[in-house]
Every structure is written in structure tokens, then in C-alpha cells.
Design a protein around this motif. Structure first.
Motif, PDB file in Angstrom:
ATOM      1  N   THR A 167      -4.284   6.670  -0.998  1.00  0.00           N
ATOM      2  CA  THR A 167      -3.635   5.441  -0.992  1.00  0.00           C
ATOM      3  C   THR A 167      -3.969   4.568  -2.220  1.00  0.00           C
ATOM      4  N   ARG A 168      -2.771   3.857  -2.905  1.00  0.00           N
ATOM      5  CA  ARG A 168      -2.985   2.911  -3.986  1.00  0.00           C
ATOM      6  C   ARG A 168      -2.150   1.846  -3.765  1.00  0.00           C
TER       7      ARG A 168
ATOM      8  N   ILE B  66       1.217   9.077   8.593  1.00  0.00           N
ATOM      9  CA  ILE B  66       0.624   8.949   7.477  1.00  0.00           C
ATOM     10  C   ILE B  66      -0.640  10.182   7.417  1.00  0.00           C
TER      11      ILE B  66
ATOM     12  N   LYS C 131       2.667   3.888  10.863  1.00  0.00           N
ATOM     13  CA  LYS C 131       1.609   4.206  10.203  1.00  0.00           C
ATOM     14  C   LYS C 131       0.839   5.625  10.541  1.00  0.00           C
TER      15      LYS C 131
ATOM     16  N   ASP D 198       0.563  -4.841   4.088  1.00  0.00           N
ATOM     17  CA  ASP D 198      -0.705  -5.182   4.956  1.00  0.00           C
ATOM     18  C   ASP D 198      -0.111  -5.630   6.291  1.00  0.00           C
TER      19      ASP D 198
ATOM     20  N   GLU E  11       0.995  -1.100  -0.064  1.00  0.00           N
ATOM     21  CA  GLU E  11      -0.004   0.003   0.135  1.00  0.00           C
ATOM     22  C   GLU E  11       0.879   1.199   0.020  1.00  0.00           C
ATOM     23  N   THR E  12       0.706   2.211  -0.809  1.00  0.00           N
ATOM     24  CA  THR E  12       1.303   3.367  -1.013  1.00  0.00           C
ATOM     25  C   THR E  12       0.329   4.601  -0.845  1.00  0.00           C
ATOM     26  N   ALA E  13       0.576   5.397   0.114  1.00  0.00           N
ATOM     27  CA  ALA E  13      -0.131   6.672   0.524  1.00  0.00           C
ATOM     28  C   ALA E  13       0.735   7.838  -0.276  1.00  0.00           C
TER      29      ALA E  13
ATOM     30  N   TYR F 107       4.363   7.149   1.214  1.00  0.00           N
ATOM     31  CA  TYR F 107       4.247   6.396   2.440  1.00  0.00           C
ATOM     32  C   TYR F 107       4.069   5.020   1.844  1.00  0.00           C
ATOM     33  N   THR F 108       5.123   3.770   2.225  1.00  0.00           N
ATOM     34  CA  THR F 108       4.779   2.624   1.582  1.00  0.00           C
ATOM     35  C   THR F 108       4.967   1.659   2.758  1.00  0.00           C
TER      36      THR F 108
END
Length: 65
Positions: free
Chosen positions: A48-49, A42, A39, A19, A6-8, A15-16
């Protein structure tokens, strides 16, 4: 099948994290500095992607002996 990270995305940083992980890899978009954070750092407004890898270069420091 590979699991996605997950990357924000935010104005200054990526921000990577994986899970279930509490640690976050932070990549500064301006200075390209890479740090480890948590976390809760963030920003709530970050988008998030999912991603499947990070491509880049590592600058090594030369040491004379």
C-alpha cells in the motif's frame, strides 16, 4: 492540502480507495479494465502506498445515429 488516496499494488491490479471508504476502484494492469469492488477483495500481500491522483485515458465507444 489535498488528501491522498491509498493504492494497493499487486501483480495483476491496482486497488485504489479513499480513507474510510468501503468501495475500491480496481484497475487491471493487463487489460486496463476498470471495475468497482470492496476493500476485502484486496490481497493481503499487496503493498500500500499513498497517491494524489490517477492519470490516464478513457476510451469512448463510437455511436452512429
Amino acid at each position: 492540502m489535498a488528501s491522498a488516496l491509498e493504492t494497493a499494488l499487486f501483480f495483476e491490479s491496482f486497488y485504489t480507495c479513499d480513507d474510510g471508504a468501503d468501495d475500491v476502484l480496481v484497475i487491471d494492469r493487463v487489460s486496463t479494465e476498470v471495475t468497482l469492488s470492496v476493500k476485502k477483495d484486496i490481497p493481503p500481500s499487496a503493498v500500500t502506498r499513498p497517491i494524489f491522483g490517477i492519470l490516464g485515458t478513457i476510451h469512448l465507444v463510437a455511436v452512429t445515429r
